[in-house]
Write a protein that holds these residues in place. Structure first.
Motif, mmCIF file in Angstrom:
data_model
loop_
_atom_site.group_PDB
_atom_site.id
_atom_site.type_symbol
_atom_site.label_atom_id
_atom_site.label_comp_id
_atom_site.label_asym_id
_atom_site.label_seq_id
_atom_site.Cartn_x
_atom_site.Cartn_y
_atom_site.Cartn_z
ATOM 1 N N SER A 169 0.833 -1.205 0.000
ATOM 2 C CA SER A 169 0.000 0.000 0.000
ATOM 3 C C SER A 169 0.867 1.255 0.000
ATOM 4 C CB SER A 169 -0.906 0.011 1.226
ATOM 5 O OG SER A 169 -0.131 0.149 2.410
ATOM 6 N N ASP A 170 0.256 2.384 -0.266
ATOM 7 C CA ASP A 170 0.982 3.652 -0.250
ATOM 8 C C ASP A 170 1.519 3.947 1.149
ATOM 9 O OD1 ASP A 170 0.472 4.029 -2.926
ATOM 10 O OD2 ASP A 170 -1.294 5.305 -2.603
ATOM 11 N N ASP A 171 0.729 3.627 2.166
ATOM 12 C CA ASP A 171 1.175 3.853 3.538
ATOM 13 C C ASP A 171 2.411 3.022 3.860
ATOM 14 O OD1 ASP A 171 -0.868 5.635 3.942
ATOM 15 O OD2 ASP A 171 -2.173 4.209 4.997
ATOM 16 N N VAL A 172 2.423 1.774 3.389
ATOM 17 C CA VAL A 172 3.577 0.903 3.630
ATOM 18 C C VAL A 172 4.800 1.447 2.909
ATOM 19 C CG1 VAL A 172 4.562 -1.363 3.099
ATOM 20 C CG2 VAL A 172 2.298 -1.209 4.139
ATOM 21 N N ARG A 173 4.621 1.916 1.673
ATOM 22 C CA ARG A 173 5.760 2.466 0.923
ATOM 23 C C ARG A 173 6.349 3.682 1.645
ATOM 24 N NH1 ARG A 173 6.195 -0.045 -3.919
ATOM 25 N NH2 ARG A 173 4.291 -0.922 -4.816
ATOM 26 N N THR A 174 5.478 4.488 2.217
ATOM 27 C CA THR A 174 5.955 5.665 2.959
ATOM 28 C C THR A 174 6.776 5.240 4.166
ATOM 29 O OG1 THR A 174 4.041 6.969 2.264
ATOM 30 C CG2 THR A 174 5.236 7.721 4.212
ATOM 31 N N GLU A 175 6.261 4.258 4.912
ATOM 32 C CA GLU A 175 6.964 3.775 6.094
ATOM 33 C C GLU A 175 8.235 3.023 5.713
ATOM 34 O OE1 GLU A 175 7.574 3.576 10.124
ATOM 35 O OE2 GLU A 175 6.013 4.675 9.011
ATOM 36 N N ALA A 176 8.191 2.321 4.551
ATOM 37 C CA ALA A 176 9.344 1.526 4.105
ATOM 38 C C ALA A 176 10.571 2.400 3.846
ATOM 39 C CB ALA A 176 8.986 0.753 2.836
ATOM 40 N N GLY A 177 10.330 3.641 3.456
ATOM 41 C CA GLY A 177 11.444 4.543 3.175
ATOM 42 C C GLY A 177 12.296 4.847 4.387
ATOM 43 N N LYS A 178 11.794 4.524 5.569
ATOM 44 C CA LYS A 178 12.545 4.756 6.809
ATOM 45 C C LYS A 178 13.301 3.497 7.253
ATOM 46 C CE LYS A 178 8.555 7.527 8.237
ATOM 47 N NZ LYS A 178 7.473 7.631 9.255
ATOM 48 N N ASP A 294 6.042 -12.138 -4.324
ATOM 49 C CA ASP A 294 4.856 -11.821 -3.522
ATOM 50 C C ASP A 294 4.995 -12.337 -2.092
ATOM 51 O OD1 ASP A 294 3.773 -10.599 -5.717
ATOM 52 O OD2 ASP A 294 2.332 -12.184 -6.162
ATOM 53 N N VAL A 295 5.521 -13.557 -1.944
ATOM 54 C CA VAL A 295 5.710 -14.131 -0.610
ATOM 55 C C VAL A 295 6.754 -13.333 0.168
ATOM 56 C CG1 VAL A 295 6.479 -16.166 0.683
ATOM 57 C CG2 VAL A 295 5.009 -16.440 -1.326
ATOM 58 N N LEU A 296 7.854 -12.982 -0.498
ATOM 59 C CA LEU A 296 8.886 -12.184 0.157
ATOM 60 C C LEU A 296 8.342 -10.807 0.517
ATOM 61 C CD1 LEU A 296 11.800 -11.787 1.091
ATOM 62 C CD2 LEU A 296 12.415 -11.195 -1.270
ATOM 63 N N ALA A 297 7.612 -10.197 -0.409
ATOM 64 C CA ALA A 297 7.042 -8.870 -0.147
ATOM 65 C C ALA A 297 6.049 -8.923 1.011
ATOM 66 C CB ALA A 297 6.363 -8.334 -1.403
ATOM 67 N N ASP A 298 5.235 -9.972 1.065
ATOM 68 C CA ASP A 298 4.287 -10.132 2.177
ATOM 69 C C ASP A 298 5.009 -10.136 3.520
ATOM 70 O OD1 ASP A 298 1.649 -10.132 1.295
ATOM 71 O OD2 ASP A 298 1.755 -12.207 0.600
ATOM 72 N N ASN A 299 6.138 -10.851 3.560
ATOM 73 C CA ASN A 299 6.902 -10.943 4.795
ATOM 74 C C ASN A 299 7.462 -9.583 5.193
ATOM 75 O OD1 ASN A 299 9.449 -11.585 6.489
ATOM 76 N ND2 ASN A 299 8.361 -13.545 6.421
ATOM 77 N N ILE A 300 7.990 -8.856 4.214
ATOM 78 C CA ILE A 300 8.555 -7.530 4.483
ATOM 79 C C ILE A 300 7.461 -6.565 4.933
ATOM 80 C CG2 ILE A 300 9.827 -5.584 3.506
ATOM 81 C CD1 ILE A 300 11.498 -8.116 3.748
ATOM 82 N N VAL A 301 6.324 -6.596 4.248
ATOM 83 C CA VAL A 301 5.206 -5.710 4.598
ATOM 84 C C VAL A 301 4.710 -6.013 6.014
ATOM 85 C CG1 VAL A 301 2.798 -5.155 4.083
ATOM 86 C CG2 VAL A 301 4.472 -5.316 2.228
ATOM 87 N N SER A 302 4.608 -7.299 6.343
ATOM 88 C CA SER A 302 4.170 -7.678 7.695
ATOM 89 C C SER A 302 5.132 -7.157 8.738
ATOM 90 C CB SER A 302 4.055 -9.200 7.795
ATOM 91 O OG SER A 302 3.708 -9.596 9.098
ATOM 92 N N ARG A 303 6.417 -7.231 8.428
ATOM 93 C CA ARG A 303 7.430 -6.742 9.377
ATOM 94 C C ARG A 303 7.339 -5.217 9.530
ATOM 95 N NH1 ARG A 303 9.659 -7.735 13.834
ATOM 96 N NH2 ARG A 303 11.767 -6.959 14.111
ATOM 97 N N ILE A 304 7.066 -4.514 8.431
ATOM 98 C CA ILE A 304 6.926 -3.061 8.514
ATOM 99 C C ILE A 304 5.699 -2.691 9.347
ATOM 100 C CG2 ILE A 304 6.358 -0.996 7.154
ATOM 101 C CD1 ILE A 304 8.043 -2.190 4.875
ATOM 102 N N ASN A 305 4.622 -3.453 9.178
ATOM 103 C CA ASN A 305 3.375 -3.152 9.881
ATOM 104 C C ASN A 305 3.415 -3.491 11.360
ATOM 105 O OD1 ASN A 305 1.971 -2.091 7.671
ATOM 106 N ND2 ASN A 305 1.282 -4.111 7.004
#
Length: 307
Positions: A169-178, A294-305
């Motif tokens: 999501s856009d929110d995740v991309r914003t947080e991912a930049g940190k 997709d599986v790797l991205a899911d894991n990264i997104v979950s960790r960011i969240n």
């Protein structure tokens, strides 16, 4: 060769000991090559091959094994050499990578040896021979070359590398930049795939080539008075690597007081029912099979969240 492979229970004893078993084979001539026994399902005399129209030229045909169809890749062609001519009398090494089964046609199979990853080194630079290699070692005064099978498979049957819409999501991309993620993999193609996936999410990536490099890097952070878990959101590490494997790297991390809480994901083409047990044995937080963006991205997104 029917009894050449040891049981899973016996092989799992190597985990965390920085050891592996190599199956040695020859493609052509006297040069010895090696493949991790963990990847090998069985070894058979080359059966009659059925041609597959329209397939990559490296695929010499398919065989039907236990009601399944398995593509057979010519290891000589796959590594830039001429095709293997003497198919009669040749062997096929049936392997499992990234959840898929394939066979590699080779001239002969030698033996299995038990080794320490410390005796396995990155290929020498500038010789041109490192193009399809991830490592080299020496056995009984003979150089053994360990082939980058992931590179071969990526060339013969390219995998999807783009993340599907809706996962990030856009929110995740914003947080991912940190965020910053440390990745470790000895395969050039794997490092590129993982880096591209993570950078598309928006995180900063630091990529290293083996467990020893990663361990020295992490120790250096501690010596500077910092903690890896404060600098990196997580570590994504391959398992099979020269010098130090991912299991041993994880064991070292878990035994270091300053690194407690550092999130470790093992990301490997190794397959099998033992994987979850091995993750738990060495104390990794998770295991992801290669390579599904997709599986790797899911894991990264979950960790960011939730991290």
């Amino acid at each position: 060769m029917a009894g050449v492979l040891e049981s899973v229970n016996q092989r799992t004893k190597l985990v965390g000991e920085n050891r592996l078993e190599l199956l040695l084979f020859r493609v052509r001539g006297k040069q010895l090559y090696g493949i991790n026994v963990f990847k090998v399902k069985e070894i058979i005399q080359c059966p009659r091959l059925t041609s597959l129209p329209g397939s990559n030229r490296v695929v010499r045909g398919v065989v039907h094994i236990r009601s399944g169809t398995t593509p057979i890749l010519d290891m000589s062609l796959a590594t830039g050499g001429p095709p293997l001519e003497e198919v009669n009398g040749a062997f096929v090494i049936i392997t499992e990578y990234n959840g898929a089964t394939q066979g590699f046609l080779v001239a002969s199979v030698d033996k299995i040896i038990n080794m320490n990853w410390e005796h396995i080194h990155p290929p020498p630079k500038g010789t041109g021979r490192e193009h399809y290699l991830t490592a080299v070692t020496e056995v009984e005064n003979h150089i053994v070359e360990i082939i980058d099978v992931e590179k071969i498979l990526a060339e013969v049957s390219p995998v999807k590398e783009d993340i599907s819409e809706g996962i990030v999501s856009d929110d995740v991309r914003t947080e991912a930049g940190k965020k910053k993620v440390l990745i470790v993999d000895d395969s050039k193609i794997a490092r590129k795939q993982i880096t591209r996936c993570l950078e598309n999410i928006g995180v900063e990536v630091v990529a290293l080539e083996d467990g020893k490099q990663a361990w020295e890097h992490l120790k250096g952070i501690v010596e500077e008075g910092d903690r890896p878990q404060d600098r990196y959101m997580m570590l994504v590490s391959d398992i099979e690597m020269p010098e130090m494997d991912g299991y041993t790297l994880t064991t070292h991390i878990r035994s270091n007081d300053a690194m407690q809480g550092f999130y470790v994901v093992l990301h490997s083409s190794l397959s099998g029912v033992f994987n979850q047990a091995m993750v738990e044995k060495v104390g990794a937080n998770d295991f992801i099979a290669k390579f599904d963006p997709d599986v790797l991205a899911d894991n990264i997104v979950s960790r960011i969240n939730h991290g």
